[in-house]
Design a protein around this motif. Structure first.
Motif, PDB file in Angstrom:
ATOM      1  N   UNK A 141       0.815  -1.218   0.000  1.00 35.46           N
ATOM      2  CA  UNK A 141       0.000   0.000   0.000  1.00 35.46           C
ATOM      3  C   UNK A 141       0.846   1.264   0.000  1.00 35.46           C
ATOM      4  N   UNK A 142       2.111   1.148   0.441  1.00 32.30           N
ATOM      5  CA  UNK A 142       2.962   2.323   0.597  1.00 32.30           C
ATOM      6  C   UNK A 142       4.083   2.367  -0.440  1.00 32.30           C
ATOM      7  N   UNK A 143       3.968   1.531  -1.476  1.00 33.44           N
ATOM      8  CA  UNK A 143       4.941   1.537  -2.571  1.00 33.44           C
ATOM      9  C   UNK A 143       4.221   1.872  -3.875  1.00 33.44           C
ATOM     10  N   UNK A 144       4.555   2.999  -4.453  1.00 32.29           N
ATOM     11  CA  UNK A 144       3.908   3.429  -5.692  1.00 32.29           C
ATOM     12  C   UNK A 144       4.143   2.428  -6.810  1.00 32.29           C
ATOM     13  N   UNK A 145       5.335   1.812  -6.838  1.00 30.56           N
ATOM     14  CA  UNK A 145       5.655   0.868  -7.903  1.00 30.56           C
ATOM     15  C   UNK A 145       4.794  -0.398  -7.847  1.00 30.56           C
ATOM     16  N   UNK A 146       4.147  -0.651  -6.718  1.00 36.53           N
ATOM     17  CA  UNK A 146       3.255  -1.810  -6.582  1.00 36.53           C
ATOM     18  C   UNK A 146       1.788  -1.416  -6.652  1.00 36.53           C
ATOM     19  N   UNK A 147       1.508  -0.175  -7.037  1.00 36.29           N
ATOM     20  CA  UNK A 147       0.121   0.277  -7.149  1.00 36.29           C
ATOM     21  C   UNK A 147      -0.442   0.847  -5.865  1.00 36.29           C
ATOM     22  N   UNK A 148       0.427   1.156  -4.895  1.00 36.74           N
ATOM     23  CA  UNK A 148      -0.038   1.672  -3.628  1.00 36.74           C
ATOM     24  C   UNK A 148      -0.327   3.162  -3.658  1.00 36.74           C
ATOM     25  N   UNK A 149      -0.802   3.669  -2.520  1.00 35.54           N
ATOM     26  CA  UNK A 149      -1.114   5.089  -2.388  1.00 35.54           C
ATOM     27  C   UNK A 149      -2.551   5.297  -1.973  1.00 35.54           C
ATOM     28  N   UNK A 150      -2.765   6.273  -1.095  1.00 35.43           N
ATOM     29  CA  UNK A 150      -4.115   6.496  -0.590  1.00 35.43           C
ATOM     30  C   UNK A 150      -5.013   7.136  -1.642  1.00 35.43           C
ATOM     31  N   UNK A 151      -4.456   7.893  -2.575  1.00 39.30           N
ATOM     32  CA  UNK A 151      -5.275   8.466  -3.645  1.00 39.30           C
ATOM     33  C   UNK A 151      -5.834   7.360  -4.532  1.00 39.30           C
ATOM     34  N   UNK A 152      -4.964   6.449  -4.963  1.00 35.25           N
ATOM     35  CA  UNK A 152      -5.419   5.341  -5.804  1.00 35.25           C
ATOM     36  C   UNK A 152      -6.418   4.471  -5.071  1.00 35.25           C
ATOM     37  N   UNK A 153      -6.276   4.355  -3.760  1.00 35.88           N
ATOM     38  CA  UNK A 153      -7.159   3.506  -2.964  1.00 35.88           C
ATOM     39  C   UNK A 153      -8.489   4.183  -2.676  1.00 35.88           C
ATOM     40  N   UNK A 154      -8.472   5.445  -2.229  1.00 32.40           N
ATOM     41  CA  UNK A 154      -9.677   6.063  -1.688  1.00 32.40           C
ATOM     42  C   UNK A 154     -10.419   6.986  -2.655  1.00 32.40           C
ATOM     43  N   UNK A 155      -9.736   7.630  -3.584  1.00 32.77           N
ATOM     44  CA  UNK A 155     -10.464   8.513  -4.501  1.00 32.77           C
ATOM     45  C   UNK A 155     -11.521   7.768  -5.318  1.00 32.77           C
ATOM     46  N   UNK A 156     -11.294   6.497  -5.733  1.00 29.32           N
ATOM     47  CA  UNK A 156     -12.392   5.770  -6.379  1.00 29.32           C
ATOM     48  C   UNK A 156     -13.616   5.624  -5.472  1.00 29.32           C
ATOM     49  N   UNK A 157     -13.404   5.449  -4.159  1.00 30.68           N
ATOM     50  CA  UNK A 157     -14.539   5.427  -3.237  1.00 30.68           C
ATOM     51  C   UNK A 157     -15.263   6.769  -3.235  1.00 30.68           C
ATOM     52  N   UNK A 158     -14.484   7.846  -3.129  1.00 33.22           N
ATOM     53  CA  UNK A 158     -15.117   9.165  -3.051  1.00 33.22           C
ATOM     54  C   UNK A 158     -15.855   9.484  -4.345  1.00 33.22           C
ATOM     55  N   UNK A 159     -15.340   9.002  -5.480  1.00 27.35           N
ATOM     56  CA  UNK A 159     -16.019   9.283  -6.747  1.00 27.35           C
ATOM     57  C   UNK A 159     -17.425   8.695  -6.755  1.00 27.35           C
TER      58      UNK A 159
END
Length: 383
Positions: free
Chosen positions: A188-206
């Motif tokens: 979750x904390x490695x961008x190279x593995x697809x991590x990041x709170x934006x990638x995780x949570x912005x789809x929920x907020x959308x």
């Protein structure tokens, strides 16, 4: 009553969310209740096939729950004509290729979000699935949670009058992993593995903003990494290359403004891990995952700013709880039931891969906004 079997290949169920919410509390829960009553004299019986990379974990899980079929070979499972649905809750970086293979094999698709690591990839999946003529859906579980269902009831009943703003607070402290183990996986904390709170949570907020208040028209965000070093599952330190907090402002159709803070580096001082305050001309509400409280304009006090005196009233006590007035099931299970009915009976369904692509789009634009220090319009997506 006749029983119809639907075979579901479930990939990624050795992960926390895939196991607890999708396998145990949704698919296996449906089996425990005797299947899904379709209302036409038949029952749909879900038969899971466990998929993953760790053979020992799959075997142990299958034995624990009395599941007959499991495999580490995705291609072989997808080649089986008796498999009806492919479900994916793997890490984000592995999802896109697996979904392409399942679509090519003619399987119906149900998956976690984000559906891909880029908007181009997410739209490509939606177009492939539509061209293949299969049914496809994306998990949008928070729409089915009690607190937000109560909030939607208020919206539909006209409680707010004209909605002015939405304020969201989400997050909790995720331990770094050195002196206490982390509650979230290290990827979750490695961008190279697809991590990041934006990638995780912005789809929920959308999808929450889109369905409850109106389409997101613009986004302006600041994403940051507050904690630059963490420790992985083996106790080894690593550099956190992905954002662990994001602060977003969203303009919505109809004129309302939403402001949502998302953070894995915040200590909780609220009643639930996520809360949304909605303010309107006629009333306000604060909704979490389970509870919802309201204050109508007729019962709104008249605070007066006076920094020289302590507050003489408890503001929280001036709000009224919204009653349940219904039985709320597990949000993941409820959406599973709707998707299975969509597959079996062709009942209406709108949470498809195009809806999933909107979430990826918002995350992509949010990260771009943060990187460039700009506000971006959010174009409507079409196939």
């Amino acid at each position: 009553m006749t029983r119809r079997t639907v075979r579901i290949a479930m990939n990624g169920v050795t992960g926390r969310m895939g196991y607890r919410q999708h396998l145990v509390r949704s698919v296996l829960s449906l089996r425990e209740q005797g299947g899904l009553d379709l209302g036409d004299g038949s029952t749909l019986w879900p038969e899971p096939i466990l998929l993953g990379r760790r053979e020992h974990a799959l075997r142990a899980m299958a034995e624990r729950h009395g599941i007959e079929h499991w495999s580490t070979d995705l291609d072989t499972v997808l080649a089986d004509p008796s498999v009806d649905i492919y479900f994916d809750s793997q890490v984000t970086a592995a999802r896109e290729d697996a979904l392409k293979a399942a679509i090519a094999a003619g399987k119906h698709i149900y998956c976690e979000k984000p559906t891909a690591t880029s908007l181009d990839g997410a739209l490509d999946l939606a177009r492939r699935a539509t061209a293949a003529g299969i049914k496809h859906g994306v998990v949008q579980d928070k729409l089915f949670l009690p607190g937000l269902l109560k909030l939607k009831r208020l919206i539909d009943g006209g409680f707010f009058g004209r909605i002015l703003s939405v304020r969201g607070e989400f997050g909790y402290w995720v331990f770094e992993g050195d002196w206490q183990s982390a509650q979230r996986p290290s990827w979750n904390y490695r961008a190279e593995d697809g991590g990041g709170i934006v990638a995780d949570m912005f789809p929920h907020w959308e999808y929450l903003l889109h369905e409850l208040f109106g389409r997101v028209r613009t986004v302006q965000a600041l994403a940051t990494t507050h904690i630059p070093q963490r420790w992985d599952e083996k106790g080894k330190p690593y550099d956190a290359t992905a954002d662990d907090a994001a602060y977003g402002v969203f303009e919505l159709d109809g004129g309302a403004v939403a402001q949502i803070n998302s953070s894995w580096a915040v200590r909780v001082n609220r009643d639930e891990l996520v809360e949304f305050q909605v303010d309107g001309t006629h009333g306000s509400a604060v909704a979490g995952l389970r509870e919802c409280r309201v204050q109508h304009r007729s019962a709104t006090p008249k605070p007066v700013w006076n920094p020289d005196l302590p507050a003489g009233e408890s503001f929280r006590e001036q709000w009224q709880p919204v009653p349940d007035n219904a039985d709320f099931g597990n949000g993941f299970k409820v959406q599973w039931e709707l998707f299975l009915r969509h597959v079996a009976l062709d009942e209406p369904w709108r949470w498809d891969l195009l809806a999933g692509a909107r979430g990826v789009q918002l995350a992509e634009l949010g990260l771009r906004s943060s990187a460039e220090g700009r506000r971006f319009e959010v174009p409507e997506l079409t196939l």
